[in-house]
Design a protein around this motif. Sequence first.
Motif, PDB file in Angstrom:
ATOM      1  N   ALA A   1       0.763  -1.237  -0.076  1.00  0.00           N
ATOM      2  CA  ALA A   1      -0.001  -0.129   0.039  1.00  0.00           C
ATOM      3  C   ALA A   1       0.806   1.223  -0.049  1.00  0.00           C
ATOM      4  N   VAL A   2       0.664   2.110  -0.967  1.00  0.00           N
ATOM      5  CA  VAL A   2       1.447   3.236  -1.162  1.00  0.00           C
ATOM      6  C   VAL A   2       0.541   4.194  -0.366  1.00  0.00           C
ATOM      7  N   LEU A   3       0.958   5.095   0.463  1.00  0.00           N
ATOM      8  CA  LEU A   3       0.201   6.251   1.168  1.00  0.00           C
ATOM      9  C   LEU A   3       0.494   7.628   0.904  1.00  0.00           C
ATOM     10  N   GLY A   4      -0.241   8.363   0.459  1.00  0.00           N
ATOM     11  CA  GLY A   4       0.001   9.922   0.405  1.00  0.00           C
ATOM     12  C   GLY A   4      -0.521  10.443   1.714  1.00  0.00           C
ATOM     13  N   VAL A   5       0.194  11.437   2.317  1.00  0.00           N
ATOM     14  CA  VAL A   5      -0.107  11.779   3.482  1.00  0.00           C
ATOM     15  C   VAL A   5       0.015  13.428   3.887  1.00  0.00           C
ATOM     16  N   VAL A   6      -0.994  13.885   4.801  1.00  0.00           N
ATOM     17  CA  VAL A   6      -0.752  15.237   5.063  1.00  0.00           C
ATOM     18  C   VAL A   6       0.304  15.194   5.922  1.00  0.00           C
ATOM     19  N   GLY A   7       0.573  14.559   6.895  1.00  0.00           N
ATOM     20  CA  GLY A   7       1.564  14.883   8.061  1.00  0.00           C
ATOM     21  C   GLY A   7       2.088  13.328   8.080  1.00  0.00           C
ATOM     22  N   PHE A   8       3.375  13.305   8.538  1.00  0.00           N
ATOM     23  CA  PHE A   8       3.719  12.085   9.008  1.00  0.00           C
ATOM     24  C   PHE A   8       5.130  12.219  10.139  1.00  0.00           C
ATOM     25  N   ASP A   9       4.768  11.702  11.309  1.00  0.00           N
ATOM     26  CA  ASP A   9       5.618  12.079  12.434  1.00  0.00           C
ATOM     27  C   ASP A   9       5.648  10.892  13.154  1.00  0.00           C
ATOM     28  N   PRO A  10       7.100  10.591  13.612  1.00  0.00           N
ATOM     29  CA  PRO A  10       7.483   9.592  14.213  1.00  0.00           C
ATOM     30  C   PRO A  10       6.688   9.090  15.451  1.00  0.00           C
ATOM     31  N   ASP A  11       6.143   9.927  16.187  1.00  0.00           N
ATOM     32  CA  ASP A  11       5.340   9.779  17.202  1.00  0.00           C
ATOM     33  C   ASP A  11       3.692   9.651  16.853  1.00  0.00           C
TER      34      ASP A  11
ATOM     35  N   GLU B   1     -11.348  12.690   8.219  1.00  0.00           N
ATOM     36  CA  GLU B   1     -11.653  11.291   9.160  1.00  0.00           C
ATOM     37  C   GLU B   1     -12.086  10.173   8.043  1.00  0.00           C
ATOM     38  N   ALA B   2     -12.954  10.569   7.116  1.00  0.00           N
ATOM     39  CA  ALA B   2     -13.419   9.161   6.216  1.00  0.00           C
ATOM     40  C   ALA B   2     -12.082   8.853   5.468  1.00  0.00           C
ATOM     41  N   GLU B   3     -11.535   9.938   4.673  1.00  0.00           N
ATOM     42  CA  GLU B   3     -10.320   9.757   4.008  1.00  0.00           C
ATOM     43  C   GLU B   3      -9.373   8.884   4.745  1.00  0.00           C
ATOM     44  N   ALA B   4      -9.044   9.172   5.757  1.00  0.00           N
ATOM     45  CA  ALA B   4      -8.215   8.558   6.690  1.00  0.00           C
ATOM     46  C   ALA B   4      -8.402   6.864   7.129  1.00  0.00           C
ATOM     47  N   ALA B   5      -9.913   6.760   6.965  1.00  0.00           N
ATOM     48  CA  ALA B   5     -10.322   5.376   7.528  1.00  0.00           C
ATOM     49  C   ALA B   5     -10.019   4.439   6.150  1.00  0.00           C
TER      50      ALA B   5
ATOM     51  N   ALA C   1      -1.882  15.794  11.089  1.00  0.00           N
ATOM     52  CA  ALA C   1      -3.321  16.638  10.487  1.00  0.00           C
ATOM     53  C   ALA C   1      -4.308  16.082  11.513  1.00  0.00           C
ATOM     54  N   PHE C   2      -5.722  16.341  11.310  1.00  0.00           N
ATOM     55  CA  PHE C   2      -6.570  16.086  12.026  1.00  0.00           C
ATOM     56  C   PHE C   2      -7.066  14.664  12.318  1.00  0.00           C
ATOM     57  N   ALA C   3      -6.731  13.700  11.223  1.00  0.00           N
ATOM     58  CA  ALA C   3      -7.383  12.261  11.376  1.00  0.00           C
ATOM     59  C   ALA C   3      -6.066  11.277  11.144  1.00  0.00           C
ATOM     60  N   ARG C   4      -6.049  10.680  11.998  1.00  0.00           N
ATOM     61  CA  ARG C   4      -4.879   9.611  12.029  1.00  0.00           C
ATOM     62  C   ARG C   4      -5.038   8.573  10.950  1.00  0.00           C
ATOM     63  N   ILE C   5      -4.216   8.136  10.357  1.00  0.00           N
ATOM     64  CA  ILE C   5      -4.300   6.956   9.322  1.00  0.00           C
ATOM     65  C   ILE C   5      -3.814   5.759   9.971  1.00  0.00           C
ATOM     66  N   CYS C   6      -2.355   5.937  10.572  1.00  0.00           N
ATOM     67  CA  CYS C   6      -1.951   4.663  11.066  1.00  0.00           C
ATOM     68  C   CYS C   6      -0.661   5.094  12.055  1.00  0.00           C
ATOM     69  N   PRO C   7      -0.346   4.169  13.047  1.00  0.00           N
ATOM     70  CA  PRO C   7       0.749   4.547  13.808  1.00  0.00           C
ATOM     71  C   PRO C   7       2.038   4.245  12.720  1.00  0.00           C
ATOM     72  N   ALA C   8       3.209   4.974  13.186  1.00  0.00           N
ATOM     73  CA  ALA C   8       4.413   5.047  12.521  1.00  0.00           C
ATOM     74  C   ALA C   8       5.150   3.642  12.430  1.00  0.00           C
ATOM     75  N   ASP C   9       4.849   2.747  13.386  1.00  0.00           N
ATOM     76  CA  ASP C   9       5.386   1.305  13.238  1.00  0.00           C
ATOM     77  C   ASP C   9       4.530   0.585  12.380  1.00  0.00           C
TER      78      ASP C   9
END
Length: 274
Positions: A190-200, A208-212, A237-245
């Motif tokens: 799966a290739v994700l485009g993201v608004v933000g990606f943070d190690p924590d 949120e619907a897009e993130a789901a 950003a507002f809606a989390r997609i998945c944790p960094a791990d």
Amino acid sequence: MSRDARWKSLLELLVERGRLDVEEAAGELDVSAATIRRDFDQLAEQQMLVRTRGGAVVHGVSYELPLRYKTARRASEKQRVAKAVADLVTPGEAVGLTGGTTTTEVARALAVRADLASGSSGLSASTAPSAPSGLPALTIVTNALNIANELAVRPQFKIVLTGGVARPQSYELIGPLADGVLSQITLDVAVLGVVGFDPDQGASAHDEAEAAINRLLCERAERVVVAADSSKLGRRAFARICPADRVDTLVTDTAADPATVTRFEEAGITVVLV
């Protein structure tokens, strides 16, 4: 400067600063204050900003530029990232692509890969059976209408488009109809485009619907690749997609902050700089 280019610049400045005065914007774009007032009024009519006395502000914390206004931002970085991501894909794989400008570039990079052009996985053009009788070079699963539209004319690819309700900002299909398709398949990557990606905080999106939907793509994939230029790193950003791990590989450009890159690597993520 054309009107479309001017509007794009105005919206980018608004996203960066949150607020713009008419005189400030006129100076930035080297046009008259009357032109900026007219632009602000027309953009407000399209609900792309909120008009204020003497200027304009963005809609709020979840404000998002429509895809058509984001395509030129950091274009060279996105194209380098996209080519590197495309090179990570093996012929014959099932690949999930979320919506977004960077993943759109990934789709384009896959489309021009010479070893995928024959229409069968891993075979040279001289020996491969012609599509559609041969195996697809790739199976592309996406909820992005624009990506499906661009790749549907490529006979070497099998295109699976989810159902759902179209989201005009990103051309993505969201909702339970998309869930129903994705829950029935498995992906190699799966290739994700993201608004933000943070190690924590992990990977995130505005909606949120897009993130789901993006989260479900991750869950159905053997490995997950985040394709993001360096401006997205360390942001949330507002809606989390998945944790960094949950992410295996991050592909970004060489302007990425070294300390942030180190934090991703310490989290067990392979970082590719291009």
